[in-house]
Enzyme design. Structure first.
Site, PDB file in Angstrom:
ATOM      1  N   THR A  89      30.479 -17.570  62.953  1.00 37.73           N
ATOM      2  CA  THR A  89      30.694 -18.207  61.738  1.00 37.73           C
ATOM      3  C   THR A  89      29.340 -18.591  61.202  1.00 37.73           C
ATOM      4  O   THR A  89      28.458 -19.169  62.107  1.00 37.73           O
ATOM      5  CB  THR A  89      31.542 -19.422  61.938  1.00 37.73           C
ATOM      6  N   ASP A 126      28.864 -21.205  59.677  1.00 38.02           N
ATOM      7  CA  ASP A 126      28.748 -22.546  59.620  1.00 38.02           C
ATOM      8  C   ASP A 126      28.521 -23.196  60.976  1.00 38.02           C
ATOM      9  O   ASP A 126      28.174 -24.454  60.688  1.00 38.02           O
ATOM     10  CB  ASP A 126      30.396 -23.274  59.257  1.00 38.02           C
ATOM     11  N   ARG A 176      13.260 -33.730  37.516  1.00 36.29           N
ATOM     12  CA  ARG A 176      14.598 -33.550  37.382  1.00 36.29           C
ATOM     13  C   ARG A 176      15.070 -33.855  38.896  1.00 36.29           C
ATOM     14  O   ARG A 176      14.431 -33.843  39.860  1.00 36.29           O
ATOM     15  CB  ARG A 176      15.172 -32.243  37.332  1.00 36.29           C
ATOM     16  N   MET A 181      27.086 -24.008  51.697  1.00 36.21           N
ATOM     17  CA  MET A 181      28.128 -23.658  52.517  1.00 36.21           C
ATOM     18  C   MET A 181      28.530 -24.495  53.611  1.00 36.21           C
ATOM     19  O   MET A 181      27.437 -25.191  54.309  1.00 36.21           O
ATOM     20  CB  MET A 181      27.972 -22.270  52.905  1.00 36.21           C
ATOM     21  N   ARG A 200      32.718 -25.691  54.863  1.00 34.10           N
ATOM     22  CA  ARG A 200      33.896 -26.471  54.379  1.00 34.10           C
ATOM     23  C   ARG A 200      34.136 -27.721  54.947  1.00 34.10           C
ATOM     24  O   ARG A 200      34.438 -28.597  54.583  1.00 34.10           O
ATOM     25  CB  ARG A 200      35.114 -25.335  54.262  1.00 34.10           C
ATOM     26  N   GLU A 205      29.131 -28.144  50.625  1.00 33.50           N
ATOM     27  CA  GLU A 205      30.362 -27.919  49.793  1.00 33.50           C
ATOM     28  C   GLU A 205      31.616 -28.931  50.179  1.00 33.50           C
ATOM     29  O   GLU A 205      32.412 -29.303  49.332  1.00 33.50           O
ATOM     30  CB  GLU A 205      30.950 -26.308  49.774  1.00 33.50           C
ATOM     31  N   ARG A 226      20.753 -31.435  37.383  1.00 29.66           N
ATOM     32  CA  ARG A 226      21.328 -30.033  37.694  1.00 29.66           C
ATOM     33  C   ARG A 226      21.888 -29.892  38.819  1.00 29.66           C
ATOM     34  O   ARG A 226      21.533 -30.343  39.812  1.00 29.66           O
ATOM     35  CB  ARG A 226      20.234 -28.953  36.997  1.00 29.66           C
ATOM     36  N   HIS A 282      27.315 -17.849  48.265  1.00 23.32           N
ATOM     37  CA  HIS A 282      27.249 -16.670  49.160  1.00 23.32           C
ATOM     38  C   HIS A 282      26.066 -16.094  49.266  1.00 23.32           C
ATOM     39  O   HIS A 282      25.661 -15.185  50.139  1.00 23.32           O
ATOM     40  CB  HIS A 282      28.362 -15.458  48.618  1.00 23.32           C
ATOM     41  N   THR A 283      25.326 -16.495  48.610  1.00 23.34           N
ATOM     42  CA  THR A 283      23.788 -15.963  48.871  1.00 23.34           C
ATOM     43  C   THR A 283      23.117 -16.503  50.361  1.00 23.34           C
ATOM     44  O   THR A 283      22.408 -15.709  50.886  1.00 23.34           O
ATOM     45  CB  THR A 283      22.483 -16.606  47.876  1.00 23.34           C
TER      46      THR A 283
HETATM   47  O1  F6P Z   1      33.636 -20.174  56.905  1.00 21.70           O
HETATM   48  C1  F6P Z   1      32.445 -19.629  56.458  1.00 21.70           C
HETATM   49  C2  F6P Z   1      32.282 -19.870  54.945  1.00 21.70           C
HETATM   50  O2  F6P Z   1      31.155 -19.281  54.477  1.00 21.70           O
HETATM   51  C3  F6P Z   1      32.332 -21.226  54.502  1.00 21.70           C
HETATM   52  O3  F6P Z   1      31.286 -21.785  54.669  1.00 21.70           O
HETATM   53  C4  F6P Z   1      32.812 -21.001  52.880  1.00 21.70           C
HETATM   54  O4  F6P Z   1      33.388 -22.116  52.562  1.00 21.70           O
HETATM   55  C5  F6P Z   1      33.760 -19.768  52.946  1.00 21.70           C
HETATM   56  O5  F6P Z   1      33.295 -19.184  54.246  1.00 21.70           O
HETATM   57  C6  F6P Z   1      33.748 -18.961  51.774  1.00 21.70           C
HETATM   58  O6  F6P Z   1      34.515 -18.001  52.163  1.00 21.70           O
HETATM   59  P1  F6P Z   1      34.769 -16.651  51.045  1.00 21.70           P
HETATM   60  O7  F6P Z   1      33.558 -15.543  51.445  1.00 21.70           O
HETATM   61  O8  F6P Z   1      36.171 -16.015  51.372  1.00 21.70           O
HETATM   62  O9  F6P Z   1      34.729 -17.164  49.556  1.00 21.70           O
END
Ligand code: F6P
Length: 382
Positions: free
Chosen positions: A132, A134, A169, A176, A178, A230, A297, A303-304
């Site tokens: 993961t 995360d 700014r 990332m 969750r 996030e 801002r 996803h990067t």
């Molecule tokens: O669990 C890994 C993760 O990258 C999280 O940090 C993120 O919220 C989620 O997956 C994003 O998922 P997806 O690629 O399905 O949008």
């Protein structure tokens, strides 16, 4: 039982280092005369017979390549209404159909929970490998891909500092994570972010953001970087007192944490913070009194953070995990997964590894964050 053919699958969100694990498995499998088959798109591929041959001669240096050549999905066959025994037996029957003697499943808590259930309910020959971005899986100190993503987010914040400085700014950078704040905490500390918000410590908008910005601008700082997970969210009392841009209805419909705080994870927290800051006339005048026009801002790294090639640490960790997983197959130690303990690769039961982990209060990064945030402005106060 002698193993002649193994299957490999990757499930859940991708990350740098997945291919490194696959290559580590393939190296040892080749050396021991075992054939490898790739099962595509995670558990979906097993259900739908989507496979490819994995011939190591065609994949030189696969450990250096980001993502997964096996594709991935979030399919979880145990979410069906059928009995767990039946689902597990059906999955094992699929392996038999494909002539696969053992399976290595590489994935997060969801993917590994399927592997665990297959072993529990159908005595399947399955080994797990934790994954993961995360880093929130219990049972392993680090997951591969994590440090690549930390570096990426840290670099992004380093870079944002120059444009933040040019325009004077406030940048709110959404990272990332969750449920857990490892990525935000580590990259935020690394880049010297001025405020670091993580899900484990719900924030007070007034105290943790407005007050810190006010103290910083009064101490002479003219630009600011806020790193937020996030999944970071405000405390209930702060949400009720300080937030004007989210309707009561939206808040009522959100899932709650164990203390009843609504989880704002799905609402683009960096934009909410910017919107709320923009409403604060008092803060704007503090900025103006210090010769700065308040401008804020939000930037969502999204996803990067999972993209690109793995760094050296993650390439090597991935290879080590792959080698260790293949060795467990050879030893017939099914129902287990590989894990990193300190700098050693260890074996733990799948049922242990599927549990989640969070940054706890005694983690020294908590103290480092708090010191980093406050000592800079405190030491400059006149
Ligand atoms: O669990 C890994 C993760 O990258 C999280 O940090 C993120 O919220 C989620 O997956 C994003 O998922 P997806 O690629 O399905 O949008």
């Amino acid at each position: 039982m002698s193993i002649k053919k193994i299957g490999i699958l990757t499930g859940g969100g991708d990350c740098p280092g997945l291919n490194s694990v696959i290559y580590g498995i393939m190296l040892k499998a080749y050396d021991t005369g075992i054939e490898c088959v790739g099962i595509l798109k995670g558990w979906k591929g097993l259900i739908e017979n989507l496979t490819i041959p994995l011939n190591i001669a065609e994949h030189d240096d696969l450990h250096t390549v980001g993502g997964t050549i096996l594709y991935t999905s979030r399919t979880n066959p145990f979410k069906s209404i059928e009995s767990k025994e039946k689902v597990a037996q059906d999955l094992v029957a699929k392996l038999d159909e494909l002539g696969i003697d053992a399976l290595i499943a590489i994935g997060g808590d969801d993917t590994l929970s399927v592997a665990d259930a297959m072993c529990k309910y159908a005595k399947a020959n399955v080994i797990g490998c934790p994954k993961t971005i995360d880093n929130d899986l219990a049972g392993t100190h680090y997951t591969f891909g994590f440090w690549s993503a930390v570096q990426l987010a840290s670099n992004a914040m380093d870079n944002l500092t120059t444009t933040a400085r040019s325009h004077q700014r406030v940048f709110v950078v959404e990272i990332m994570g969750r449920d857990a704040g490892f990525l935000t905490m580590y990259s935020g500390i690394s880049a010297g972010a001025d405020i670091i918000l993580i899900p484990e410590t719900p924030f007070d908008f007034e105290r943790d953001i407005v007050e810190v910005l006010r103290n910083r601008v009064n101490a002479g700082y003219k630009h600011h970087i806020i790193a937020t997970s996030e999944g970071a969210y405000p405390k209930n009392e702060s949400l009720e007192r300080d937030f004007n841009t989210i309707s009561k209805e939206t808040i009522d419909n959100l899932p709650k944490d164990t203390y009843g705080n609504p989880l704002l994870a799905k609402l683009n927290i960096s934009k909410i913070i910017v919107d709320e800051l923009n409403l604060r006339k008092d803060l704007k005048s503090d900025f103006q009194n210090n010769g700065v026009d308040f401008e804020s801002r939000s930037v969502v790294l999204g996803h990067t953070m999972r993209a690109g090639t793995p760094n050296s640490y993650d390439r090597i960790l991935g290879l080590r995990f792959g080698l260790a997983a293949m060795k467990l197959v050879l030893e017939g130690k099914f129902g287990n997964m590989v894990s990193l303990q300190g700098n050693k690769i260890e074996t733990i039961p799948l049922s242990e590894g599927v549990k989640k982990k969070y940054i706890t209060k005694d983690n020294d990064k908590m103290e480092l964050r708090d010191l980093l945030v406050k000592i800079r402005y405190l030491s400059k106060q006149k």
